[in-house]
Design an enzyme around this catalytic site. Structure first.
Site, PDB file in Angstrom:
ATOM      1  N   ASP A 250     -14.716  11.895 -25.342  1.00  0.00           N
ATOM      2  CA  ASP A 250     -13.697  11.335 -24.553  1.00  0.00           C
ATOM      3  C   ASP A 250     -12.641  12.628 -24.111  1.00  0.00           C
ATOM      4  O   ASP A 250     -12.425  13.283 -25.099  1.00  0.00           O
ATOM      5  CB  ASP A 250     -13.019  10.021 -25.212  1.00  0.00           C
ATOM      6  CG  ASP A 250     -12.432   9.122 -24.041  1.00  0.00           C
ATOM      7  OD1 ASP A 250     -12.646   9.478 -22.914  1.00  0.00           O
ATOM      8  OD2 ASP A 250     -11.850   7.997 -24.714  1.00  0.00           O
TER       9      ASP A 250
ATOM     10  N   GLU B 183      -9.627  16.474 -20.844  1.00  0.00           N
ATOM     11  CA  GLU B 183      -9.159  17.286 -19.368  1.00  0.00           C
ATOM     12  C   GLU B 183      -7.747  17.870 -19.541  1.00  0.00           C
ATOM     13  O   GLU B 183      -7.087  18.461 -18.544  1.00  0.00           O
ATOM     14  CB  GLU B 183      -8.812  16.146 -18.357  1.00  0.00           C
ATOM     15  CG  GLU B 183     -10.186  14.986 -18.091  1.00  0.00           C
ATOM     16  CD  GLU B 183     -10.210  13.877 -19.081  1.00  0.00           C
ATOM     17  OE1 GLU B 183     -10.979  13.167 -19.013  1.00  0.00           O
ATOM     18  OE2 GLU B 183      -9.271  13.841 -20.034  1.00  0.00           O
TER      19      GLU B 183
END
Length: 814
Positions: free
Chosen positions: A491, A494
């Site tokens: 997860d 970014e």
């Protein structure tokens, strides 16, 4: 640093925020004054908010920067493809006319001192290389340093050199001709032109004055920034009036990017209905028959005719421009692109089963309960995912099961595996100060640091460019995988610090976008080493991440428009080199509305991987018995089609194709197929049209050929629009005429599928030959050819040589 002193972002957003939140004329005036004082009315240099996407194009609007425009070839060795290109110096200036100010580009004189040491119009290295009969590589340096072939994590190796291109040269131009096209380099004014094999112009570079206009479009150029003397490059190409553009990663905006500006900068997209992207990829393909890959991890901004309709501009913050231009139809260019950057290995068969999840299962009791109820309700399923709640403290990722809520994790995992379930675990690589691992990570130098040597910015973000940090991290995951865990959820990723300093010796300018690729690789590598399987469940990606499947579409809202946007993102992602993609059925943010959940599931089972996940409840029995039946029916369809899905996966991985395909991928010669963004081909033979709003049917565009409704048997002719009613499963599912689709009896787990007994269901309107793909779990994809014999379809030959008992049936068409 204040916004007034920054770079790469836009002032109007800041001013709008001030005006909206404060509403004060005085404060707005002061902000404008600050901007005007630094020539930053249009642009600010640093993101105003941490994490904002960088817009490289804004560097080309600044008055104080020096502009260098590609002008003429100074020297060129056509045999080697090496030469120097002169860049003429320009500057921005203003003109007044008719009560307005226009900003233009004009020739400029050198201002450096001593003048003997710097060229006003520098001649800098450029190169052309031929990688294959369809792939051309162009490289340009913006400094006086030689071009080199450094190792790249984005590529699978050093690009090969293809010697099949023939070269001819005249005083005017150098022309290279290959089997699939022609490249012409005009010496002065400098221009590179690309043609297909028939001599049709595909695109060409655009320099100053292309075309003659009162507007000031950005030519093929680079800037030297006044703030730090860094370079930024603009590669400008011509767009045809009717040209369409696709790709750029998992972009949720309109599928056709023509008229859009796309910032390839990894960012938590916070949903699926905005311009941010979890998975940007600096690659696009054109309806004209070519594609472009910007080989860099620095920020890239694509302006696909948004600022100036005729121009497609690739802006990059990399000081070396490295472009691969690929020639051909979508299948050709995607195959070539994945030859360069890698293809997806096939994930394990169990991963193609249903993943049951929610935010979040928190105890062994809950996990065992959901497993028992899935089997009791006869809902086929292969994976139970534990999200943020399996630690002692939710979200505090320390790679340890809660001792209070999980009595014996190893035994639980083993028991579930005997029942046909794998376990997937959530984790991430941001460690808060309260995490027990924070001190160890910081003291060992495993965290990304800022310029002052501190962890950047608040959390300890694991530095994936540090081999020691990666080994430490992989040891934590290996312990879980050895416990029996099937997959690790990868997860986030970014938010690698843009201003960080990394162990690689580079800053976030290059490492921010590269972080997802490093992250995906680290988890995929340890998974494969420990379990022998190629599977992760990742949210972020960059070019090359397709080598580490699989990825899902992030945190979609629970709305019809989000469902449509999610599909556009998946199609764009597939057109960017990724074979496998999934999404959270029903949306993520809130409890899924029942009707939406039902409709979303109906096409969710017809994507490469299927997961129900998000705010609770997600289990259908928490709604009503009718939804349980909907789940049973939809997942029954998926599990019965598992031989088709598996064979298409094998074939797609081998060829670098997506499993979810925009219609034009299969029908590039059909103009209307290029305009459809809410239907798709699932593999080569199934057409899927989701119900994007409540109702029992929808308007469907039918590509060339004849199509048979999988649920009703109704025949539809192609190259036209039809309103088609869905069947019991709320989706329109059509089969290409003369397809042989393999089926098996529905099992509760892929481990229980009987691969010895396979039904070949032939969809045909006449007695013409039919064909389809099939693969056993341990074999490659095989083409099955069938012809009518004695009034019935029969296999022409058996490539499996008796390993499968085939039952050939003919689907009734009406």
């Amino acid at each position: 640093m204040s916004a007034c002193a920054g770079d790469d972002n836009v002032w109007p957003g800041l001013l709008s925020t001030i005006a909206t939140k404060v509403g004060g004329r005085l404060l707005l005036t002061l902000a404008l004054a600050c901007a005007c004082a630094t020539n930053d009315v249009v642009v600010a240099q640093q993101p105003f908010v941490l994490g904002d996407a960088l817009d490289v194009s804004q560097n080309f609007q600044r008055m104080e920067n020096v502009y260098f425009v590609a002008a003429r070839v100074k020297e060129f060795d056509a045999a080697r493809g090496r030469g120097t290109l002169q860049w003429d110096r320009y500057s921005r200036s203003t003109t007044l006319s008719f009560n307005k100010i226009d900003v233009g580009l004009g020739r400029a004189k050198a201002t450096e001192f001593p003048g003997t040491e710097y060229d006003a119009d520098p001649a800098l290295p450029f190169a052309i290389d031929f990688v294959s009969p369809r792939v051309v590589r162009l490289r340009f340096n913006t400094r006086q340093t030689p071009l080199t072939d450094e190792p790249s994590l984005m590529l699978v190796g050093t690009p090969p050199r293809d010697n099949s291109w023939r070269v001819e040269q005249t005083a005017e131009a150098v022309t290279y001709t290959g089997a699939h096209g022609r490249v012409r380099i005009v010496r002065e004014p400098w221009r590179v032109e690309f043609y297909d094999a028939a001599g049709r112009l595909l695109t060409r570079t655009q320099t100053q004055g292309d075309p003659h206009t009162y507007f000031t479009p950005v030519p093929f150029s680079f800037v030297r920034r006044a703030s730090d003397l860094g370079r930024r490059v603009a590669a400008t190409f011509e767009l045809a009036h009717d040209e369409k553009i696709f790709g750029c990663g998992e972009s949720f905006t309109r599928l056709d990017k023509r008229g859009q500006k796309v910032n390839a900068w990894t960012r938590d997209a916070m949903g699926v209905q905005n311009e941010w992207m979890y998975k940007p990829v600096p690659f696009f393909l054109s309806s004209r028959g070519y594609a472009v890959f910007a080989h860099t991890s620095a920020p890239v901004t694509f302006d696909f005719g948004k600022t100036y309709d005729r121009h497609n501009v690739v802006y990059t913050a990399d000081e070396t421009l490295d472009l691969f231009v690929l020639l051909g139809d979508p299948k050709d260019v995607l195959s070539e692109y994945t030859q360069l950057t890698g293809r997806s290995p096939v994930p394990p068969l169990w991963s193609f089963g249903f993943w049951m999840s929610r935010i979040t299962y928190k105890s062994e009791e809950e996990v065992r309960d959901v497993a028992a109820k899935l089997r009791a309700h006869r809902i086929p399923s292969d994976v139970i995912h534990l999200d943020t709640g399996w630690f002692e403290t939710e979200w505090r990722s320390n790679f340890q099961f809660s001792r209070a809520r999980f009595r014996d994790p190893a035994r639980m995992i083993a028991d579930l595996k005997r029942q046909g379930f794998r376990v997937s675990l959530w984790q991430y690589t941001y460690f808060t100060p309260k995490n027990e691992l924070f001190g160890e990570i910081v003291s060992r130098g495993y965290a990304v640091r800022d310029e002052g040597g501190r962890p950047a910015p608040e959390d300890a973000v694991l530095d994936m460019s540090n081999p020691e940090a990666v080994r430490w991290y992989q040891s934590k995951l290996a312990a879980l995988l050895k416990l029996g865990v099937g997959a690790i959820k990868v997860d986030f990723g970014e938010g690698a610090p843009a201003a960080g300093v990394y162990a690689s010796g580079r800053t976030g300018l290059h490492e921010h976008n590269l972080y997802p690729l490093r992250y995906n690789k680290a988890v995929a590598d340890v998974t494969r080493e420990t379990t022998g399987e190629s599977v992760i469940w990742a949210r972020s990606a960059w070019a090359g991440s397709q080598r580490y499947p699989l990825h899902w579409g992030g945190d979609a809202e629970n709305t019809d428009s989000a469902m449509a946007a999610q599909l556009r993102g998946g199609l764009s992602f597939g057109l960017s080199g990724f074979t496998y993609w999934s999404h959270d059925v029903g949306g993520f943010v809130d409890r899924a509305p029942r009707d939406l959940y039902r409709r979303w599931l109906a096409w969710g089972v017809l994507t490469s991987h299927t997961r129900a996940h998000g705010a609770p409840p997600r289990e259908p029995w928490e709604y009503d018995e009718a939804l349980v039946e909907d789940f049973r029916r939809a997942l029954g369809l998926r599990y019965s089609l598992m031989p088709y899905i598996w064979a298409q996966a094998k074939d797609s991985s081998a060829r670098g194709f997506p499993l979810l395909r925009a219609l034009f991928f299969e029908y590039p010669g059909d103009p209307t197929s290029w305009t459809i963004d809410d239907q798709y081909m699932f593999g080569s033979d199934l057409l899927v049209a989701p119900l994007m709003e409540p109702g029992d049917g929808r308007r469907v565009y039918l590509p060339p050929g004849e199509w048979i409704d999988y649920q009703t048997g109704e025949l539809h002719l192609g190259e036209r629009w039809r309103r088609i009613k869905a069947g019991q499963i709320p989706v329109v599912l059509l089969v290409r005429n003369h397809s042989a689709v393999p089926h098996v009896r529905v099992a509760q787990s892929t481990a229980d599928i009987d691969w010895r007994g396979v039904e070949l269901r032939v969809f045909s309107t006449d007695d013409a030959p039919a064909s389809g793909l099939f693969a056993l779990p341990d074999g490659g994809a095989q083409t099955l050819d069938l012809k009518v014999s004695a009034g019935s379809y029969a296999l022409q030959s058996d490539p499996l040589r008796g390993r499968v008992n085939w039952r050939v049936t003919r689907f009734p068409v009406r």
